[in-house]
Design a protein around this motif. Structure first.
Motif: not given
Ligand SMILES: [Zn+2]
Length: 344
Positions: A58-71, A139-146
């Motif tokens: 259900d997430q947008s492509l951007e959010v899917q990319k974010l979650i895959s990266n975080l996992m 919390f302050d990871n620059v890549d994640i906030w990008a």
């Protein structure tokens, strides 16, 4: 003691909640349901099963990319998707649903500025997820906030946003120390993250404080007291009565009329901290310099005097000065007449 706001940081952390915390929590619930439906044990990480959950789809492509990266992120040798798998294996569906409700409830309460919360049992795995992954590593990871795409966010900008918004450089908890030096700054969890991990990323539970307030031997540390008030609720300093004992060089505090404020004073050990000789000396010199300003500008005496004192708030000790300035002026007048009589 100062009434404060944290709107700008709240916007950033609410975005983090929307795009990271909630989806990952819901993916955990989805995976648990998949596990219950499946005949054979699931291999969550190797097959990247989270990508087959409805929440992920259900997430947008951007959010899917974010979650895959975080996992794939690793914190002290644990990969996030392994931790997610461990949670799915260890907890039952009903317990997970209960924990999800607790997470929603606690965050709603704190957003409504209610801090008198009961401590609940939360599994160690969730403490690792919320404290070690979200708060310490993300919390302050620059890549994640990008990837979140809301702009730059770091511990430094967190402090800057807060200071700009409140025009404050003195610790809002104690009004003793300033937070001008970077090394004297801490991000303090009002409800400690060891007991309330679900609130570790809630801006309304985070206060930039002086280092002393953040230490258990000097300030509040991990202790909790209930019922309680805190600086996002009200200007606590105006409800505390400060007394200066000039003969013994000691300050005493009285806040016994209101249990919420009494508990706040206890939690931050303010009676002990204000009774230190150092604080007395600092108050005395602040009073003396105010006295000399007022002697030169007597038009300030009266209503405008409190405004004038509050304008100097960033040097600290404002509430005790406000509370005692008239008494101090009387005391100095008395000393002056004594001197004159002696000369006669
Ligand atoms: Zn402080």
């Amino acid at each position: 003691m100062w009434k404060i706001e944290n709107k700008k940081n709240d916007e950033f952390l609410l975005e983090f909640e929307k795009l990271v915390i909630r989806p990952i929590f819901k993916i955990i619930l989805d995976l648990k349901r998949l596990e219950l439906e499946s005949e054979k044990p699931l291999n969550i990480n190797e097959e990247q099963l989270w990508k087959y959950t409805n929440t992920y789809k259900d997430q947008s492509l951007e959010v899917q990319k974010l979650i895959s990266n975080l996992m794939k992120k690793k914190v002290s040798k644990i990969v996030l998707f392994d931790l997610v798998a461990k949670i799915v294996q260890e907890e039952g569906l009903l317990d997970l649903l209960k924990l999800y409700r607790l997470y929603i409830n606690q965050n709603n309460k704190v957003h409504q500025k209610c801090y008198s919360l009961e401590i609940k049992n939360i599994p160690e795995t969730f403490k690792i997820l919320f404290n070690q992954f979200y708060y310490t590593a993300f919390f302050d990871n620059v890549d994640i906030w990008a990837l979140i795409g809301k702009g730059e966010f770091t511990r430094k900008t967190f402090h800057e946003n807060f200071k700009k918004e409140n025009k404050i450089m003195v610790c809002p908890y104690c009004d003793i120390d300033t937070t001008i030096s970077i090394s004297n700054n801490s991000v303090e969890h009002f409800l400690p993250k060891s007991k309330f991990p679900f609130l570790s990323m809630n801006a309304m539970n985070l206060i930039p404080s002086c280092t002393a307030c953040n230490k258990s031997y000097e300030g509040k540390g991990e202790t909790t007291l209930s019922p309680i008030t805190m600086p996002y609720n009200e200007q606590i300093g105006d409800s505390i009565e400060f007394k200066i004992d000039y003969l013994n060089g000691r300050i005493t505090l009285n806040s016994d009329k209101n249990i919420n404020i009494l508990n706040y004073v206890k939690l931050l050990k303010l009676k002990e901290r204000y009774s230190q000789l150092n604080v007395y000396i600092a108050v005395d010199s602040k009073m003396e310099s105010l006295y000399s300003t007022l002697s030169q500008s007597p038009q300030l005496i009266g209503k405008r005097m409190y405004e004038y004192i509050e304008l100097q708030k960033n040097s600290g000790l404002t509430f005790i000065v406000k509370n005692n300035i008239y008494e101090y002026l009387r005391y100095r007048k008395y000393l002056n007449t004594q001197k004159k009589n002696y000369k006669k």
